[in-house]
Design a protein around this motif. Structure first.
Motif, short mmCIF file in Angstrom:
data_model
loop_
_atom_site.label_atom_id
_atom_site.label_comp_id
_atom_site.label_asym_id
_atom_site.label_seq_id
_atom_site.Cartn_x
_atom_site.Cartn_y
_atom_site.Cartn_z
N PRO A 167 1.22 -1.38 -0.17
CA PRO A 167 -0.10 -0.03 0.03
C PRO A 167 1.10 1.04 0.17
CG PRO A 167 0.29 -0.60 1.83
CD PRO A 167 1.69 -1.39 1.27
N ILE A 168 -0.04 2.65 0.25
CA ILE A 168 1.28 3.87 0.14
C ILE A 168 1.09 3.92 1.77
CG2 ILE A 168 -1.93 4.62 0.69
CD1 ILE A 168 -0.21 7.58 -0.86
N HIS A 169 2.63 4.75 1.89
CA HIS A 169 2.99 4.83 2.78
C HIS A 169 3.80 6.37 3.27
CE1 HIS A 169 7.01 4.21 0.97
NE2 HIS A 169 6.62 3.17 0.57
N TYR A 170 3.98 6.41 4.45
CA TYR A 170 4.89 7.69 4.85
C TYR A 170 6.13 8.17 3.93
CZ TYR A 170 1.04 9.14 8.18
OH TYR A 170 0.24 9.38 9.18
N GLN A 210 -9.02 -1.38 -6.73
CA GLN A 210 -9.86 -0.34 -6.39
C GLN A 210 -9.80 -0.22 -5.25
OE1 GLN A 210 -11.63 1.61 -7.97
NE2 GLN A 210 -11.44 0.78 -10.37
N HIS A 211 -8.87 -1.24 -4.58
CA HIS A 211 -8.60 -1.47 -3.13
C HIS A 211 -7.16 -0.26 -3.01
CE1 HIS A 211 -11.01 -3.71 -0.88
NE2 HIS A 211 -10.22 -4.97 -1.26
N ARG A 212 -6.04 -0.56 -4.12
CA ARG A 212 -4.85 0.30 -3.52
C ARG A 212 -5.39 2.44 -4.38
NH1 ARG A 212 -1.91 -0.79 -7.76
NH2 ARG A 212 -3.13 -2.36 -8.31
N LEU A 213 -5.85 2.27 -4.82
CA LEU A 213 -6.55 3.95 -5.68
C LEU A 213 -7.28 3.66 -4.52
CD1 LEU A 213 -6.86 5.37 -7.58
CD2 LEU A 213 -9.58 4.50 -7.94
N LYS A 214 -8.22 3.45 -3.42
CA LYS A 214 -8.91 3.58 -2.17
C LYS A 214 -8.11 4.31 -1.38
CE LYS A 214 -12.46 5.13 0.09
NZ LYS A 214 -13.74 6.07 0.30
N MET A 215 -6.96 3.39 -1.02
CA MET A 215 -5.61 3.58 -0.18
C MET A 215 -5.08 5.10 -0.27
SD MET A 215 -4.92 0.06 1.24
CE MET A 215 -4.42 -1.18 -0.19
N ILE A 216 -5.21 5.60 -2.01
CA ILE A 216 -4.09 6.66 -1.84
C ILE A 216 -4.55 8.07 -1.31
CG2 ILE A 216 -2.92 7.73 -3.10
CD1 ILE A 216 -3.12 5.42 -5.31
N VAL A 250 -5.42 12.46 -7.63
CA VAL A 250 -5.11 10.91 -7.95
C VAL A 250 -6.08 10.87 -8.81
CG1 VAL A 250 -5.97 8.83 -7.15
CG2 VAL A 250 -5.54 10.64 -5.37
N SER A 251 -5.25 9.68 -9.97
CA SER A 251 -5.24 9.68 -11.06
C SER A 251 -5.56 7.99 -11.25
CB SER A 251 -4.97 9.98 -12.52
OG SER A 251 -5.05 9.50 -13.09
N ASP A 252 -7.09 7.57 -11.65
CA ASP A 252 -7.04 6.01 -12.06
C ASP A 252 -6.76 5.79 -13.57
OD1 ASP A 252 -9.32 7.60 -13.62
OD2 ASP A 252 -10.81 6.27 -12.27
N ILE A 253 -6.24 6.63 -14.11
CA ILE A 253 -6.05 6.62 -15.39
C ILE A 253 -5.13 5.50 -15.94
CG2 ILE A 253 -3.25 8.32 -15.64
CD1 ILE A 253 -3.86 9.23 -18.51
N GLU A 254 -4.54 4.75 -15.33
CA GLU A 254 -3.72 3.61 -15.52
C GLU A 254 -4.85 2.63 -15.04
OE1 GLU A 254 0.25 3.51 -13.86
OE2 GLU A 254 0.97 4.54 -15.91
N SER A 287 -0.51 2.18 -10.52
CA SER A 287 -1.07 0.91 -12.22
C SER A 287 -1.62 -0.05 -11.96
CB SER A 287 1.21 0.66 -12.05
OG SER A 287 1.18 -0.06 -10.66
N ALA A 288 -1.98 -0.36 -12.95
CA ALA A 288 -3.09 -1.70 -13.07
C ALA A 288 -1.65 -2.69 -12.67
CB ALA A 288 -4.25 -2.04 -14.23
N LEU A 289 -0.95 -3.32 -13.30
CA LEU A 289 -0.11 -4.33 -13.79
C LEU A 289 1.01 -3.71 -13.62
CD1 LEU A 289 -2.09 -7.51 -15.33
CD2 LEU A 289 -1.27 -7.18 -12.51
N ASN A 290 2.15 -3.80 -13.19
CA ASN A 290 3.34 -2.86 -13.27
C ASN A 290 4.16 -4.66 -14.20
OD1 ASN A 290 6.20 -2.92 -12.89
ND2 ASN A 290 6.24 -2.06 -11.22
#
Ligand code: ATP
Ligand code: MG
Length: 184
Positions: free
Chosen positions: A12-15, A53-59, A71-75, A38-41
């Protein structure tokens, strides 16, 4: 306009991500920093990869209190394997030639840039701001940012082992992880 792009898996996103984005934004007088998960790296395996969707929400939870962060969900919307070149092309088109785009990236990730798709074109299309990370030579760095030895993989390992993750990421993200039973 000067826009910083912070790309990553954020799993997840962190400090570490947040401090780096904030300090670079300030030092380079950026108008905003856009976080793009990213969707898939193409260079990472998907083991223990939380749903996009979880990663996006956490950001979103982590950046909500900073007016300079977007925040952009483009990828994620594009889906499939995420190539930075496609994203930068879309952003150049959206913001126009008068906007400078800076890709903020850790030294560990920049080290692999040769293996990125169309890296030559990418390096011409936007400027890269490379930040320091453990194990990468920083002697030549002109300005240094506050350096936090935090990584998403360490956070995932801690969760699996039942160790605390408190103070490594925003409390709202921590609560989200536990609520949705991520990384167990
Ligand atoms: P993982 O451990 O799963 O690889 P990570 O913590 O490295 O995760 P990524 O999503 O891979 O996070 O990183 C996205 C971007 O943020 C990369 O450019 C990476 O170098 C940078 N970054 C990650 N952690 C830090 C940190 N502690 N300080 C500065 N930059 C960081
Ligand atoms: Mg990494």
């Amino acid at each position: 306009m000067r826009i910083g792009i912070m790309g990553g898996t954020f799993n997840p996103i962190h400090y570490g991500h947040l401090v780096s984005a904030s300090e670079v934004c300030n030092k380079f007088k950026m108008d905003k920093v856009i976080f793009i998960p990213s969707a898939l790296n193409p260079l990472k395996n998907t083991f223990n990869l939380a749903d996009a969707q979880h990663r996006l929400k956490m950001i979103k939870l982590a950046t909500a209190d900073n007016p300079l962060f977007e925040v952009s969900d483009i990828e994620i919307k594009r889906g499939g394997t995420s190539y930075t070149i496609d994203t930068i092309k879309a952003l150049v088109k959206k913001y126009g030639k008068d906007t400078n785009i800076y890709f903020i990236i850790g030294a560990d990730a920049f080290w692999e840039i040769d293996s990125w798709a169309s890296s030559d074109t990418l390096l011409k299309m936007c400027k890269f701001i490379v930040t320091t990370r453990p194990g990468y030579d920083v002697k030549k760095a002109k300005t240094k940012i506050t350096y936090l030895e935090i990584s998403s993989s360490d956070i995932r390992k801690r969760i699996k082992s039942g160790y605390p993750i408190k103070y490594l990421l925003p409390e709202r993200v921590e609560n989200y992880i536990y609520k949705h039973k991520l990384y167990r």
